[in-house]
Motif scaffolding. Structure first.
Motif, PDB file in Angstrom:
ATOM      1  N   GLU A 120       0.837  -1.191   0.000  1.00 50.83           N
ATOM      2  CA  GLU A 120       0.000   0.000   0.000  1.00 50.83           C
ATOM      3  C   GLU A 120       0.876   1.246   0.000  1.00 50.83           C
ATOM      4  OE1 GLU A 120      -2.958   0.006   3.088  1.00 50.83           O
ATOM      5  OE2 GLU A 120      -3.486  -2.084   2.717  1.00 50.83           O
ATOM      6  N   GLY A 121       0.577   2.161  -0.861  1.00 48.26           N
ATOM      7  CA  GLY A 121       1.322   3.419  -0.915  1.00 48.26           C
ATOM      8  C   GLY A 121       0.429   4.534  -1.413  1.00 48.26           C
ATOM      9  N   THR A 122      -0.275   4.262  -2.516  1.00 44.33           N
ATOM     10  CA  THR A 122      -1.128   5.320  -3.088  1.00 44.33           C
ATOM     11  C   THR A 122      -2.206   5.741  -2.089  1.00 44.33           C
ATOM     12  OG1 THR A 122      -2.515   3.610  -4.102  1.00 44.33           O
ATOM     13  CG2 THR A 122      -0.813   4.586  -5.489  1.00 44.33           C
ATOM     14  N   ASN A 123      -2.747   4.778  -1.348  1.00 44.32           N
ATOM     15  CA  ASN A 123      -3.820   5.114  -0.399  1.00 44.32           C
ATOM     16  C   ASN A 123      -3.272   5.905   0.791  1.00 44.32           C
ATOM     17  OD1 ASN A 123      -2.453   2.754   0.275  1.00 44.32           O
ATOM     18  ND2 ASN A 123      -4.167   1.871   1.378  1.00 44.32           N
ATOM     19  N   LEU A 124      -2.076   5.529   1.262  1.00 42.81           N
ATOM     20  CA  LEU A 124      -1.482   6.293   2.358  1.00 42.81           C
ATOM     21  C   LEU A 124      -1.171   7.712   1.876  1.00 42.81           C
ATOM     22  CD1 LEU A 124      -1.053   3.265   3.292  1.00 42.81           C
ATOM     23  CD2 LEU A 124       0.978   4.075   4.474  1.00 42.81           C
ATOM     24  N   ALA A 125      -0.662   7.787   0.633  1.00 37.71           N
ATOM     25  CA  ALA A 125      -0.308   9.099   0.069  1.00 37.71           C
ATOM     26  C   ALA A 125      -1.558   9.977  -0.049  1.00 37.71           C
ATOM     27  CB  ALA A 125       0.343   8.901  -1.301  1.00 37.71           C
ATOM     28  N   MET A 126      -2.653   9.395  -0.526  1.00 43.36           N
ATOM     29  CA  MET A 126      -3.891  10.191  -0.675  1.00 43.36           C
ATOM     30  C   MET A 126      -4.406  10.670   0.676  1.00 43.36           C
ATOM     31  SD  MET A 126      -6.125   8.204  -3.524  1.00 43.36           S
ATOM     32  CE  MET A 126      -5.318   7.516  -4.941  1.00 43.36           C
ATOM     33  N   MET A 127      -4.382   9.771   1.663  1.00 40.72           N
ATOM     34  CA  MET A 127      -4.887  10.155   2.984  1.00 40.72           C
ATOM     35  C   MET A 127      -4.004  11.236   3.603  1.00 40.72           C
ATOM     36  SD  MET A 127      -7.644   8.583   3.267  1.00 40.72           S
ATOM     37  CE  MET A 127      -8.054   9.005   4.949  1.00 40.72           C
ATOM     38  N   ALA A 128      -2.688  11.094   3.436  1.00 42.75           N
ATOM     39  CA  ALA A 128      -1.775  12.111   3.973  1.00 42.75           C
ATOM     40  C   ALA A 128      -2.023  13.439   3.267  1.00 42.75           C
ATOM     41  CB  ALA A 128      -0.326  11.669   3.787  1.00 42.75           C
ATOM     42  N   GLY A 129      -2.224  13.379   1.944  1.00 41.80           N
ATOM     43  CA  GLY A 129      -2.514  14.601   1.192  1.00 41.80           C
ATOM     44  C   GLY A 129      -3.787  15.261   1.704  1.00 41.80           C
ATOM     45  N   LYS A 130      -4.779  14.439   1.998  1.00 44.70           N
ATOM     46  CA  LYS A 130      -6.061  14.969   2.499  1.00 44.70           C
ATOM     47  C   LYS A 130      -5.852  15.634   3.875  1.00 44.70           C
ATOM     48  CE  LYS A 130     -10.664  13.328   3.838  1.00 44.70           C
ATOM     49  NZ  LYS A 130     -10.847  13.043   5.242  1.00 44.70           N
ATOM     50  N   PHE A 131      -5.123  14.951   4.774  1.00 47.26           N
ATOM     51  CA  PHE A 131      -4.926  15.517   6.113  1.00 47.26           C
ATOM     52  C   PHE A 131      -4.113  16.816   6.044  1.00 47.26           C
ATOM     53  CE2 PHE A 131      -5.216  10.887   7.637  1.00 47.26           C
ATOM     54  CZ  PHE A 131      -6.584  10.990   7.833  1.00 47.26           C
ATOM     55  N   ALA A 132      -3.103  16.843   5.161  1.00 47.38           N
ATOM     56  CA  ALA A 132      -2.305  18.068   5.020  1.00 47.38           C
ATOM     57  C   ALA A 132      -3.191  19.194   4.503  1.00 47.38           C
ATOM     58  CB  ALA A 132      -1.130  17.820   4.074  1.00 47.38           C
ATOM     59  N   ALA A 133      -4.061  18.865   3.545  1.00 49.49           N
ATOM     60  CA  ALA A 133      -4.973  19.877   2.986  1.00 49.49           C
ATOM     61  C   ALA A 133      -5.904  20.405   4.074  1.00 49.49           C
ATOM     62  CB  ALA A 133      -5.783  19.257   1.848  1.00 49.49           C
ATOM     63  N   GLU A 134      -6.425  19.515   4.908  1.00 46.17           N
ATOM     64  CA  GLU A 134      -7.338  19.953   5.973  1.00 46.17           C
ATOM     65  C   GLU A 134      -6.609  20.865   6.967  1.00 46.17           C
ATOM     66  OE1 GLU A 134     -10.218  15.988   5.856  1.00 46.17           O
ATOM     67  OE2 GLU A 134      -8.780  16.234   7.504  1.00 46.17           O
ATOM     68  N   ALA A 135      -5.343  20.511   7.261  1.00 44.18           N
ATOM     69  CA  ALA A 135      -4.570  21.361   8.173  1.00 44.18           C
ATOM     70  C   ALA A 135      -4.336  22.736   7.530  1.00 44.18           C
ATOM     71  CB  ALA A 135      -3.243  20.690   8.517  1.00 44.18           C
TER      72      ALA A 135
END
Ligand code: FAD
Length: 438
Positions: A320-335
């Motif tokens: 798994e990598g793309t899903n972790l990357a997407m979730m991290a991108g989402k959390f960074a965006a929310e921050a």
């Protein structure tokens, strides 16, 4: 031009992580620019081939209505354990995998990332391709205030920047958030080929009954000459994605050339017939970060956050990598969105990004498998010893030998003893459990 140089947020990198950030921030009304050095998002990107819909849905709840360029749903998956002349297959197939949307689809990044970038543009983000970010701009208090691109007059400003630059995290290093070059024992190198075959041939060879079925196979053992590493074989509509990956250190130590390792794997008697008559459509190599939870870069500083492969967010254990990357991108965006609301872009405030990650499966999984790379590094014999043993055991178990079964079973146990002492096996099991965070 001057009035286009100020944005609410800058994203570096048009992979799953950067594009997820851009989508979430643009949807919230922020003026976002994303820079991608490739000809288009995805043009430079390569992965094995399994995309996970739970993460995609977090970013685009109605993604199925937007015609994602998936290849096949993964309706059968599992492991093949290869010895030089045989294979033990552990596959899982279920009718439940056929419910749409499937939990996972095979895909090709040049198509998927390009589609994902179109969704970012549709949400209002400005996606600028063929533009590399060459530096990060800081003010006299060391706060990140923008980036320098390789375009003439290419300085762009924003109070917050998200670095989603992938495994070659040069900007993250430049900021001092990550330390120097990646050591060869903390990064894997993978070589991949896409082999074209008629749809009917793929379906016949993999036992599939149409485009609503697909397989994802991960292989161990002889695929990587018995060294720590994995290989993969995924079915697309009219092609097969095949590849091998090992820690860079293994290639160096054993003087192996990546393309030769792949050629050897393709020639294995269990693999060759699956590829026969195929045409090579694509060939490439890519690094995978294996530094894990304990060696991650600092994830945020004043005006900046680091997400995805740039921060080592890969769970190699579960590919798994793309899903972790997407979730991290989402959390960074929310921050970043919250930082805009409070007009505070300081590290203290952007810590919200790390807090969100820690509360999610992303950091929980990375934490659980934090010792996996050390396990592989410390037990280089593991794959060969046990994969060969399992194949040997199967050969004895599934055949009649004109001997009592009890003797055959003792023979199997003895054959393990010849490979590894009782103490050695116990040590390996303990180390494996530690590597798996058990
Ligand atoms: P990337 O996808 O690497 O994107 C980074 C982007 O930034 C690229 O587009 C790059 O061109 C751009 N960029 C870099 N520097 C700059 C710059 N200075 N300026 C502008 N643009 C820049 N994951 C899975 O989920 N499933 C799998 O089956 C799977 N298999 C894999 C097999 C292989 C062989 C490899 C290598 C990886 C695999 N992964 C898999 C992992 C997955 O590909 C990554 O974890 C994921 O792509 C990370 O996304 P990202 O956005 O962080 O980085």
């Amino acid at each position: 031009m001057a009035d286009t140089l100020n944005f609410d947020a800058i994203v570096v990198g048009g992979g799953p992580s950067g594009l997820a950030s851009a989508i979430i921030m643009a949807r919230a009304g922020l003026k976002v620019v994303l820079f991608e050095r490739g000809r288009f998002a995805g043009s430079k990107n390569l992965f094995g081939g399994v995309l996970y819909t739970s993460a995609i849905q977090e970013i685009l709840p109605d993604f199925m209505a937007k015609n994602p360029p998936f290849e096949r749903p993964v309706t059968e998956q599992g492991y093949w354990l290869l010895s030089p002349a045989s294979v033990v297959r552990m596959m899982h197939r279920s009718e439940q995998y056929k419910v749409e949307p499937a939990a996972a689809y095979t895909g090709l990044r040049a198509r998927f990332d390009e589609w994902f970038a179109r969704q970012a543009v549709a949400e209002g983000a400005l996606v600028i391709a063929k533009t590399a970010v060459i530096d990060v701009l800081r003010d006299n208090r060391d706060r990140v205030i923008g980036v320098r691109t390789d375009r003439p007059d290419g300085d762009v400003y924003a109070p917050v920047t998200i670095l989603s630059e992938g495994v070659n995290n040069l900007l993250t290093q430049k900021l001092g958030l990550a330390q120097g070059d990646l050591p060869p024992r903390l990064v894997a190198l993978s070589v991949k080929e896409v082999i074209g075959l008629p749809q009917a041939t793929i379906e016949q060879r993999f036992g599939l009954t149409g485009l609503k079925e697909g397989v994802a196979i991960d292989l161990f053992g002889d695929a990587t000459l018995g060294l720590p590493g994995t290989a993969f074989l995924y079915s697309n509509k009219t092609s097969i994605s095949i590849g091998v990956g090992m820690l860079l250190e293994m290639f160096v130590e054993h003087r192996l050339r990546p393309h030769e390792v792949l050629a050897r794997f393709k020639a294995h008697p269990a693999i060759r017939p699956l590829l026969a008559g195929g045409e090579s459509l694509e060939y490439g190599a890519h690094l995978i970060p294996e530094f894990g939870y304990d060696r991650m870069p600092r994830l945020y500083a004043d005006g900046v956050m680091v997400a995805g492969d740039a921060a080592g967010m890969v769970d190699a254990m579960h590919r798994e990598g793309t899903n972790l990357a997407m979730m991290a991108g989402k959390f960074a965006a929310e921050a970043a969105i919250e930082a805009h609301s409070s007009k505070d872009f300081s590290a203290r405030h952007l810590q919200a990004y790390r807090d969100k990650l820690e509360a999610s499966f992303v950091m929980k999984d990375l934490k659980q498998y934090r010792r996996m790379t050390d396990f592989l590094d410390g037990t280089p014999h593991f794959m060969k010893t046990y994969v060969d043993f399992v194949n040997d055991a199967a050969m004895r178990y599934f055949n009649a030998h004109d001997m009592p079964k009890r003797d055959m079973e003792k023979d199997i146990v003895r054959s393990l003893g010849k490979r590894r002492s009782f103490l050695g096996v116990a040590q390996d099991v303990m180390r494996l459990m530690r590597g798996m965070g058990l």
